[in-house]
Design a protein around this motif. Structure first.
Motif, PDB file in Angstrom:
ATOM      1  N   UNK A  76       2.534  -7.094  -8.246  1.00 17.94           N
ATOM      2  CA  UNK A  76       3.974  -7.299  -8.434  1.00 17.94           C
ATOM      3  C   UNK A  76       4.587  -7.232  -7.031  1.00 17.94           C
ATOM      4  N   UNK A  77       5.845  -7.586  -6.855  1.00 19.01           N
ATOM      5  CA  UNK A  77       6.426  -7.451  -5.511  1.00 19.01           C
ATOM      6  C   UNK A  77       6.319  -6.019  -5.005  1.00 19.01           C
ATOM      7  N   UNK A  78       5.701  -5.854  -3.830  1.00 21.98           N
ATOM      8  CA  UNK A  78       5.530  -4.546  -3.194  1.00 21.98           C
ATOM      9  C   UNK A  78       6.279  -4.584  -1.873  1.00 21.98           C
ATOM     10  N   UNK A  79       7.403  -3.872  -1.812  1.00 22.53           N
ATOM     11  CA  UNK A  79       8.345  -4.059  -0.710  1.00 22.53           C
ATOM     12  C   UNK A  79       8.329  -2.945   0.324  1.00 22.53           C
ATOM     13  N   UNK A  80       7.763  -1.792  -0.007  1.00 16.71           N
ATOM     14  CA  UNK A  80       7.799  -0.650   0.921  1.00 16.71           C
ATOM     15  C   UNK A  80       6.437   0.036   0.926  1.00 16.71           C
ATOM     16  N   UNK A  81       5.486  -0.536   1.645  1.00 17.94           N
ATOM     17  CA  UNK A  81       4.116  -0.043   1.613  1.00 17.94           C
ATOM     18  C   UNK A  81       3.660   0.427   3.002  1.00 17.94           C
ATOM     19  N   UNK A  82       2.760   1.399   3.003  1.00 17.77           N
ATOM     20  CA  UNK A  82       2.204   1.907   4.254  1.00 17.77           C
ATOM     21  C   UNK A  82       0.836   2.515   3.979  1.00 17.77           C
ATOM     22  N   UNK A  83      -0.065   2.356   4.916  1.00 20.67           N
ATOM     23  CA  UNK A  83      -1.382   2.980   4.843  1.00 20.67           C
ATOM     24  C   UNK A  83      -1.642   3.696   6.165  1.00 20.67           C
ATOM     25  N   UNK A  84      -2.073   4.948   6.066  1.00 16.66           N
ATOM     26  CA  UNK A  84      -2.326   5.796   7.221  1.00 16.66           C
ATOM     27  C   UNK A  84      -3.830   5.935   7.423  1.00 16.66           C
ATOM     28  N   UNK A  85      -4.269   5.779   8.666  1.00 15.91           N
ATOM     29  CA  UNK A  85      -5.688   5.895   8.991  1.00 15.91           C
ATOM     30  C   UNK A  85      -5.884   7.040   9.978  1.00 15.91           C
ATOM     31  N   UNK A  86      -6.940   7.834   9.755  1.00 14.37           N
ATOM     32  CA  UNK A  86      -7.258   8.940  10.649  1.00 14.37           C
ATOM     33  C   UNK A  86      -8.770   9.020  10.812  1.00 14.37           C
ATOM     34  N   UNK A  87      -9.212   9.305  12.032  1.00 12.82           N
ATOM     35  CA  UNK A  87     -10.643   9.430  12.314  1.00 12.82           C
ATOM     36  C   UNK A  87     -10.895  10.794  12.938  1.00 12.82           C
ATOM     37  N   UNK A  88     -12.120  11.001  13.425  1.00 12.40           N
ATOM     38  CA  UNK A  88     -12.439  12.235  14.124  1.00 12.40           C
ATOM     39  C   UNK A  88     -11.667  12.288  15.451  1.00 12.40           C
ATOM     40  N   UNK A  89     -11.444  13.481  16.006  1.00 11.97           N
ATOM     41  CA  UNK A  89     -10.669  13.580  17.251  1.00 11.97           C
ATOM     42  C   UNK A  89     -11.213  12.734  18.388  1.00 11.97           C
ATOM     43  N   UNK A  90     -12.541  12.605  18.482  1.00 11.62           N
ATOM     44  CA  UNK A  90     -13.161  11.896  19.607  1.00 11.62           C
ATOM     45  C   UNK A  90     -13.390  10.421  19.309  1.00 11.62           C
ATOM     46  N   UNK A  91     -12.515   9.818  18.499  1.00 15.09           N
ATOM     47  CA  UNK A  91     -12.704   8.417  18.132  1.00 15.09           C
ATOM     48  C   UNK A  91     -11.403   7.617  18.236  1.00 15.09           C
ATOM     49  N   UNK A  92     -11.564   6.332  18.587  1.00 17.57           N
ATOM     50  CA  UNK A  92     -10.504   5.341  18.433  1.00 17.57           C
ATOM     51  C   UNK A  92     -10.668   4.685  17.066  1.00 17.57           C
TER      52      UNK A  92
END
Length: 322
Positions: A76-92
């Motif tokens: 359906x229309x999705x107008x306000x979306x966000x996804x957060x990504x996190x890794x280990x401290x020693x990673x890009x």
């Protein structure tokens, strides 16, 4: 859902509610009840090592600490979306677009942000990130696939997206690469030990722990000798080119947090403090003239410690927000 998982999600969920309101908050919590391992699961990471790439659908509000391929398809229309990504401290983190099917002319968008931004607050802060804020946003509708892969400057990144037409969406792959000298970090865990090293670089580095914690600094190496003091004046250690400061607050942006203590001189041996804030930050300011290093341990405060603060403790201005 386990108590540990609830604690890990506490800080991020507070700010996710600002994106879509309480109904979206409940939707994310319901999803987490079914798949709580998707946020912070070291066991799952070990099980997936060497296996086929992990794949799953991406939700409109989501958070991931796993490498893999993720697909968002609007139902359906999705107008306000966000996804957060996190890794280990020693990673890009590298975000790679495999397939994008959105209508930019119709108002859809897909943007990567280098760091996290929640409720108007950024990590890393503008003072600590190497790029101006405007350059931290990479808009697919402007760059297209000319920037198919985007690498973060630290262990966190995120995407914002809007998709109007059901059936449209995108697929992206998340990968990580080693970071030999991690500068800005958000910890995945409430307990740990870390050494922050800034080798002859004129930069500021922040290590964020999104829990009330006891923090013990065991070793500090700076390129000069000065003093250690609790924050008593606006000047503090700021007149010195190299120092470490301890910050506390309820938001994400270190530049908006309360300075609690300055450490201006090298020492070996524990300096311990309790900080009853939602977010505790160890921040190193470096002139670039020296190799600076700070080693610290941290553990989450127990409920009784929050109720009965004593000893070397700073948290009165934060406790009311817990």
């Amino acid at each position: 859902m386990s108590p540990n998982f609830k604690l890990q999600c506490h800080f991020v969920l507070i700010f996710l509610t600002a994106l879509r309101g309480e109904s979206r908050y409940l939707e994310l919590r319901e999803a987490a009840d079914y798949e709580p391992f998707l946020l912070f699961s070291a066991n799952l990471k070990r099980e997936l090592a060497g296996e086929q790439p992990y794949r799953r659908a991406l939700r409109c509000l989501d958070m991931l600490s796993l490498q893999g391929q993720f697909t968002f398809t609007a139902d359906r229309p999705q107008l306000h979306c966000a996804a957060f990504f996190i890794s280990e401290p020693e990673e890009f983190i590298t975000i790679h677009y495999d397939l994008v099917s959105i209508d930019c002319q119709g108002g859809d968008f897909l943007k990567v942000f280098d760091g996290w931004i929640l409720k108007g607050e950024k990590f890393p802060s503008s003072q600590d990130h190497p790029l101006p804020t405007a350059e931290r946003y990479i808009d697919f509708c402007e760059s297209g696939l000319s920037r198919r892969s985007i690498r973060s400057s630290q262990n966190v990144a995120m995407i914002f997206f809007r998709v109007h037409e059901p059936g449209n969406g995108f697929t992206l792959t998340i990968k990580t690469d080693p970071n030999l000298f991690p500068c800005n970090v958000i910890s995945q865990t409430p307990n740990g030990k870390f050494t922050l090293v800034v080798p002859h670089q004129h930069r500021n580095c922040s290590f964020s722990i999104i829990y009330p914690v006891v923090i013990k600094i065991s070793d500090l190496t700076l390129g000069h000798l000065n003093g250690l003091q609790l924050k008593k004046s606006s000047a503090g250690c700021e007149g010195i080119g190299d120092f470490v400061e301890l910050l506390g607050g309820t938001g994400l942006d270190p530049s908006k947090m309360m300075p609690l203590a300055d450490l201006c001189y090298p020492f070996h041996g524990p300096a311990q403090m309790k900080v009853g804030c939602d977010n505790t930050v160890v921040r190193m300011v470096s002139s670039g003239k020296h190799i600076n290093r700070v080693t610290f341990e941290y553990r989450q405060l127990e409920p009784y410690e929050l109720e009965n603060p004593n000893g070397n403790s700073i948290g009165e201005f934060c406790l009311s927000g817990l």
